[in-house]
Scaffold this active site. Structure first.
Site, PDB file in Angstrom:
ATOM      1  CB  CYS A   2      -0.917  -0.002   1.220  1.00  0.00           C
ATOM      2  SG  CYS A   2      -2.037   1.411   1.274  1.00  0.00           S
ATOM      3  CD  GLU A 112       0.015  -2.558  -5.422  1.00  0.00           C
ATOM      4  OE1 GLU A 112       0.982  -2.008  -6.016  1.00  0.00           O
ATOM      5  OE2 GLU A 112      -0.019  -2.726  -4.195  1.00  0.00           O
TER       6      GLU A 112
END
Length: 262
Positions: A2, A112
């Site tokens: 993340c 992502e």
């Protein structure tokens, strides 16, 4: 992994979702990056009167980038924005925080990047399929300087990606479900081994992944445009990025796909 996330829900929505007192209003944030202030939720330091309806959790702003308490100069090393959950209990940098300072990071979703063998990585906006606020599992640490200065910091825990998101990346943030909020933050009664089951991949049907443009690659792009969908091909074979070096700020094997774009 993340390396970027978003919190665009209102203060009222965050308070309702996490059962916490959030002291100040905050604007929607569409592209939150490491070293920036982030909102965390932790048990309130104020004793709640008997019979009171006041939440026993409170929101605080900290710097995204965990700095171990024993570090002499926090500017001499990259802050750790991701912490590998599988080994956190074994590492001197994190084991005290895992035992005593487990917190939640409210989010609307995260980003992502997927690589397919080319030099370009396709960013995805990954959000709850049915909307709402999610909470990442995180660890907090307060760094204290010799001059009395203090910096509150936090790092987001990661785990292996679920089957659905593994098409994009092999890691994902730890997502704590509402029924586990109390147990996760109750460090007085639950040892790290007793919350290990929380640090697992999220269910496959929790998120939807939306391809977005490379506007999100730049920290200075903070408008809602970073979440506008574009077309992308998920059938191409993804490639795993090279292992990150120490300066990437990620305490896992997820590579530095995001950091190379900062």
């Amino acid at each position: 992994m993340c390396g970027r996330f978003s919190l665009k829900n209102s203060r009222d929505e965050v308070e309702a979702a996490l059962g916490a007192l959030i002291p100040d209003d905050f604007p929607p944030r569409y592209n939150i990056a490491p070293t920036q202030p982030i909102l965390i939720v932790m048990p309130s330091e104020t004793v709640r009167p008997v019979g009171s309806n006041r939440p026993d959790r409170a929101g605080h702003l900290v710097r995204w980038g965990f700095v171990p308490s024993w570090v002499k100069d926090p500017n001499a090393r990259a802050p750790i924005f991701n912490i590998r959950s599988e080994t956190a209990a074994e590492k001197n940098s994190f084991k005290a925080a895992l035992s005593h300072r487990r917190v939640l990071v409210p989010a609307s979703g995260f980003y992502e990047w997927r690589r397919n063998g080319s030099n370009r990585a396709q960013p995805y906006w990954i959000r709850p399929r049915h909307g709402g606020v999610i909470a990442f599992g995180a660890l907090m640490e307060t760094w204290s300087g010799a001059d009395g200065s203090q910096i509150d910091t936090a790092g987001i825990l990661t785990t292996g990606a679920n089957e659905a998101l593994s098409l994009i990346h092999h890691r994902m943030p730890v997502v704590v479900v509402p029924e586990d909020y109390a147990r996760w933050m109750d460090c007085k009664h639950y040892l790290p081994r007793e919350v290990a089951d929380i640090m697992q991949p999220a269910p496959d049907d929790l998120f939807e992944a939306i391809p977005v443009s490379d506007l999100v690659n730049k920290v200075s792009n903070t408008s809602p445009d970073v979440q506008l969908p574009v077309s992308a091909d998920l059938t191409a074979t993804a490639t795993r990025p090279k292992k990150a070096g120490k300066k990437t700020g990620a305490d896992d094997d997820s590579g530095n796909g995001q950091l190379s774009m900062f």
